[in-house]
Scaffold this motif. Structure first.
Motif, mmCIF file in Angstrom:
data_model
loop_
_atom_site.group_PDB
_atom_site.id
_atom_site.type_symbol
_atom_site.label_atom_id
_atom_site.label_comp_id
_atom_site.label_asym_id
_atom_site.label_seq_id
_atom_site.Cartn_x
_atom_site.Cartn_y
_atom_site.Cartn_z
ATOM 1 N N UNK A 1 0.977 -1.132 -0.100
ATOM 2 C CA UNK A 1 0.084 -0.193 -0.329
ATOM 3 C C UNK A 1 0.826 1.127 0.543
ATOM 4 N N UNK A 2 1.995 1.359 0.544
ATOM 5 C CA UNK A 2 3.077 1.974 0.327
ATOM 6 C C UNK A 2 3.840 2.392 -0.256
ATOM 7 N N UNK A 3 4.142 1.654 -1.711
ATOM 8 C CA UNK A 3 4.220 1.146 -3.144
ATOM 9 C C UNK A 3 5.744 0.733 -2.101
ATOM 10 N N UNK A 4 6.639 -0.141 -1.760
ATOM 11 C CA UNK A 4 7.260 -0.748 -1.079
ATOM 12 C C UNK A 4 7.048 -2.437 -0.685
ATOM 13 N N UNK B 1 9.449 -8.623 13.301
ATOM 14 C CA UNK B 1 8.983 -6.981 13.661
ATOM 15 C C UNK B 1 9.980 -5.749 13.926
ATOM 16 N N UNK B 2 9.380 -4.416 14.092
ATOM 17 C CA UNK B 2 9.767 -3.627 13.495
ATOM 18 C C UNK B 2 11.215 -3.138 15.047
ATOM 19 N N UNK B 3 10.888 -3.285 16.043
ATOM 20 C CA UNK B 3 11.524 -3.214 17.331
ATOM 21 C C UNK B 3 12.062 -4.763 17.111
ATOM 22 N N UNK B 4 12.548 -5.511 16.561
ATOM 23 C CA UNK B 4 13.379 -6.244 15.809
ATOM 24 C C UNK B 4 14.836 -5.857 15.697
ATOM 25 N N UNK B 5 14.681 -4.679 14.871
ATOM 26 C CA UNK B 5 15.692 -4.184 13.464
ATOM 27 C C UNK B 5 16.125 -3.200 14.564
ATOM 28 N N UNK B 6 17.746 -3.061 14.441
ATOM 29 C CA UNK B 6 19.051 -2.655 14.900
ATOM 30 C C UNK B 6 18.045 -1.133 14.237
ATOM 31 N N UNK C 1 14.322 0.789 9.853
ATOM 32 C CA UNK C 1 13.174 0.352 10.889
ATOM 33 C C UNK C 1 12.219 2.063 10.903
ATOM 34 N N UNK C 2 13.251 2.885 10.416
ATOM 35 C CA UNK C 2 12.140 4.393 10.414
ATOM 36 C C UNK C 2 10.857 4.022 9.849
ATOM 37 N N UNK C 3 11.506 3.974 8.578
ATOM 38 C CA UNK C 3 10.212 3.902 7.266
ATOM 39 C C UNK C 3 9.408 2.384 7.691
ATOM 40 N N UNK C 4 9.510 1.403 8.444
ATOM 41 C CA UNK C 4 8.727 0.666 8.770
ATOM 42 C C UNK C 4 7.585 0.424 9.527
#
Lengths: 534, 118
Positions: free
Chosen positions: A54-57, A93-98, A103-106
C-alpha cells in the motif's frame, strides 16, 4: 527512503530467452562487461494488511536473513536498497531491528504487525555495463531473474533495467532497440504489480473495516445478512494468524470482526425473528469471550514500556515480575487459543453460523425484513445518535463512570452503523460526521482503557495476597501505577464531558438531521417521496 | 540541492582528491551529483576518464547555458555526471574577479542546472 531520479527503463524479457542469445545480441553493438552477479534464495515479506504494498514498498529477506527495502521506483537496485543487517530469521517486527532508516520507514507502516514471507524463490541479479572500446560506460544494465526453487533453470520472470548515461542518448536508444528485438516489452502495470503478477502473487490488502456498498433499496434482511457474512469472512481470515500466533493483531481483528457483527445483530435485530436474536448474540459472544484473557494480556504486554514510564525511575524495574507473569500466562493462553481455533468444535460452530448467513438469512418475515435497507439505516442511525445526545446532555461531574461507558458503547455502535451504511449518504457529510465521532471516541476510548487497566491491576494485586512470598517492591510499584492511572482517568473524564457536549450541540444535531435522509441520488423517486414524507 | 566547492589558491592541498571522492560518495547515498571541474588542468575529469571539447570557451560558461549543458557527460558511476574541464578555464578566476555580481551569477547558474539536469 533512498530514491533515484535516473530515468530507468524497465523491460520484461521473454522468460524462455536463452542467456547466450541475449548477450550476443547486445555484443553486436557494445562491449558487454559483466560487473557483478549474485544468486540467492529470497523471500518477499509483507504484513497481513499489505502495508508495504500500500505504501509502494518492497521488502525481501536475503539468504543471510538480512532485509532489503526498496520503493517502487528502484526495485532490486542493490545500491539504493535500505538494508537491515545483523538480524535473524526471528526478527519480524520493527522493534526487532537495529536502529536504521529502514526501521524508521517500517515503524509506522507495520505498527504491531509482523513481516511474513508471501513468496519464496531464487533471485539472480546480474550487473552488466554496455561500454565502448575505450572502457567508457555508455549504458548501465541490470538483468534480474526470479526462479522457483524447484525449477532453478527456467526463470518465471526476467526483467532488464536500462539506465541511461548522460551524454549518450544515441547509445541508450540503440540498447533499447536491441532489447525490443529480443522481445522485451514495457510492463503496463506499475512496477510492484508487474513483479507480483509475474510471480503469480495477488495483493490482498486486508482491513477489518467493512468496505461495503449496500444498495439503498436492498431488502433490510438481505443487507444485514450480507454485512454479517462479510464480517464472518473477515473474522475467518484471521484464524491462520492466530493459530500460528504470528502477531497480536490477528486476535484483535478476530474480536473486532465479531464485535461488529454482534453490533449488527443487536442493533439491526428487527430484521430477524425476535426469539432468534439472543441465540445468535450468545453464540457469537461465546466465541469472542473465549479470547478475552489473551487479549487483556496482549494489551498489557504491548504497553509495558508506557506503564514503566509512568513510575519514578527508581521503582520502574520492580514491575518486571508482573510482566514476567503476564508473559508466561500469555504463552499458555496463546497455545490454548491456537488449539481452540484449530479445533473441530470451533470449526463446526463457525461453519454452522457462517452457513446461516452465506446465502441470506432464511426465516419468517418480520416488520422490517423486507423494507429498503436505507430506511433501516436512517432509523437506526438517528435513534442511536439521539440515545447518545440525550445521555450526553445529562452528564455532570457526579455522573457514575458506568454511564459514560454506556455512551462509549453507543458511539461504537454508531461508528459501525456508519461503516455498514455510510455509502448510502452524502460522502462529504459522512466524512464530517465520522470526524466528530472519531474525536469523541478517541477520548472515551482513553477513559475506558484507563478504567479497565486500573481494574486489571487491582485484580492482579489481590491475587498477590495468596502468594506465599510477598514482593513488597512489586506491591508498592503496583500501588503507584494504580494511583497514577486513577489521576489520569480523572483528567480524561473532564475531556470526555467536553467532547460529549460538542458532539451533542445544536450544530451537530442539525448535521445528523441533514445527513441521514433519503436523497435523490440514492433511491428511486417513489421511495424518496415516501421517506421525506415520513 | 547542495553545492560544495573545493577551493584554495595553494596547490597540492588535496582539492582534487577531496572533490572526486566527495563526488564518488554522494551518488552512493542516492544523490544526483554533478562534478564541475573548473581546474584548467582537468585532473578531476581525468580521474573519471572524461575529456572536454576543445572548442569551448570559459565565457560560454555564463552566456551559453545549453552549450554548457551539452558538455555534461555521465561517468562510469550511476548518478554521477561530470562537466569536464577545459583549457580555457585557466583564467576563470580572473574572469570571475572582473565580472560584476560574479558570486550571484555563479549561484544562479548552478541553481538552474538542477532543473535542467533532471
Amino acid at each position: 527512503m533512498k530514491s533515484s531520479k535516473i530515468s530507468d527503463t524497465r523491460y520484461l524479457l521473454p522468460y524462455n530467452m536463452a542467456k547466450k542469445h541475449f548477450l550476443e545480441t547486445l555484443k553486436s553493438a557494445f562491449v558487454v562487461k559483466q560487473i557483478a552477479s549474485s544468486s540467492e534464495k529470497f523471500s518477499i515479506l509483507e504484513s497481513f494488511e499489505w502495508g508495504l504494498y500500500k505504501n509502494n514498498l518492497l521488502a525481501i529477506r536475503h539468504e543471510n536473513q538480512s532485509i532489503s527495502l526498496w520503493n517502487k521506483h528502484n526495485l532490486f537496485d542493490i545500491e539504493l536498497a535500505q538494508k537491515i543487517d545483523d538480524i535473524n530469521a526471528n526478527s519480524r517486527f520493527w522493534w526487532d531491528f537495529p536502529d536504521c532508516t529502514a526501521k524508521e520507514i517500517l515503524k509506522p507502516i507495520l505498527d504491531l504487525r509482523s513481516l511474513s514471507p508471501i513468496y519464496k524463490g531464487v533471485l539472480k541479479i546480474e550487473q552488466l555495463n554496455l561500454q565502448n572500446e575505450a572502457d567508457k560506460i555508455l549504458v548501465f544494465c541490470q538483468l534480474m531473474s526470479i526462479y522457483k526453487p524447484e525449477q532453478p533453470r527456467t526463470p518465471i520472470m526476467r526483467q532488464i533495467i536500462i539506465t541511461p548515461v548522460t551524454g549518450y542518448t544515441k547509445e541508450n536508444g540503440q540498447a533499447i532497440e536491441l532489447i525490443r528485438d529480443l522481445g522485451g516489452f514495457k510492463a503496463s502495470l506499475p512496477p510492484l504489480d508487474s513483479l507480483l503478477g509475474a510471480i503469480g502473487v495477488s495483493a490482498q490488502p486486508y482491513t477489518v473495516k467493512p468496505q461495503i456498498e449496500i444498495p439503498p433499496s436492498m431488502p433490510a434482511r438481505s443487507a444485514v445478512s450480507s454485512i454479517i457474512n462479510i464480517m464472518i469472512e473477515k473474522q475467518r481470515l484471521t484464524e491462520p494468524g492466530i493459530i500460528k500466533d504470528i502477531d497480536t493483531e490477528f486476535l484483535h481483528h478476530f474480536r473486532v470482526a465479531i464485535r461488529m457483527l454482534r453490533a449488527a445483530i443487536a442493533h439491526l435485530k428487527d430484521v430477524f425473528p425476535q426469539h432468534e436474536v439472543p441465540i445468535l448474540k450468545q453464540r457469537f459472544g461465546d466465541l469472542a469471550r473465549e479470547t478475552n484473557k489473551l487479549r487483556d494480556l496482549d494489551v498489557f504486554i504491548l504497553d509495558q514500556e508506557r506503564y514503566m514510564n509512568l513510575l519514578p525511575e527508581s521503582i520502574r524495574n520492580d514491575l518486571a515480575p508482573m510482566f514476567n507473569d503476564f508473559q508466561q500466562n500469555r504463552q499458555t493462553e496463546a497455545k490454548r487459543i491456537s488449539r481452540w481455533i484449530g479445533s473441530k468444535a470451533y470449526r463446526d460452530e463457525i461453519n454452522e453460523l457462517q452457513s446461516l448467513f452465506e446465502n441470506g438469512y432464511s426465516a419468517m418475515e418480520t416488520l422490517w425484513s423486507e423494507k429498503p435497507s436505507i430506511e433501516l439505516a436512517i432509523n437506526k442511525i438517528q435513534k442511536t445518535y439521539k440515545k447518545i445526545y440525550t445521555a450526553a446532555i445529562k452528564i455532570t461531574h457526579t455522573t457514575p463512570d458506568e454511564d459514560i461507558h454506556k455512551i462509549r458503547i453507543d458511539c461504537k455502535n454508531l461508528r459501525y452503523l456508519l461503516y455498514f451504511f455510510g455509502s448510502q449518504f452524502n460522502k462529504k457529510k459522512i466524512k464530517i460526521v465520522g470526524k466528530h465521532l472519531k474525536s469523541l471516541q478517541d477520548t472515551l476510548g482513553i477513559f475506558n482503557d484507563l478504567t479497565v487497566q486500573g481494574e486489571f491491576l487491582k485484580n492482579y494485586l489481590y491475587q498477590l495476597e495468596h502468594k506465599p512470598k510477598k514482593d513488597i517492591m512489586l506491591i508498592a510499584s503496583l500501588g503507584g501505577l494504580i494511583s497514577t492511572l486513577y489521576t489520569m482517568k480523572i483528567q480524561e473524564r473532564d475531556k470526555c464531558i467536553n467532547e460529549l457536549a460538542i458532539f451533542s450541540n445544536d450544530e451537530n444535531r442539525q448535521l445528523f438531521k441533514e445527513t441521514f435522509i433519503v436523497s435523490s441520488d440514492t433511491l428511486p423517486s417513489q421511495l424518496q417521496q415516501k421517506g421525506n414524507a415520513e | 540541492m547542495k553545492i560544495v566547492a573545493s577551493y584554495s589558491i595553494k596547490g597540492g592541498v588535496g582539492k582534487t582528491a577531496a572533490s572526486v571522492n566527495l563526488a564518488y560518495a554522494a551518488p552512493k547515498a542516492a544523490n544526483e551529483t554533478l562534478l564541475i571541474d573548473l581546474d584548467p588542468e582537468g585532473a578531476s575529469s581525468f580521474y573519471f576518464r572524461i575529456g572536454a571539447s576543445k572548442k569551448e570557451k570559459s565565457s560560454y560558461f555564463f552566456t551559453k547555458k545549453n552549450r554548457l549543458l551539452s558538455q555534461v557527460k555521465g561517468s562510469n558511476y550511476k548518478r554521477l555526471d561530470i562537466l569536464p574541464a577545459n583549457l580555457s578555464f585557466r583564467n576563470f578566476d580572473i574572469m570571475l574577479n572582473n565580472m560584476s555580481q560574479s558570486k550571484q551569477r555563479l549561484k544562479e547558474l548552478l541553481s538552474s542546472l538542477k532543473i535542467n539536469m533532471i
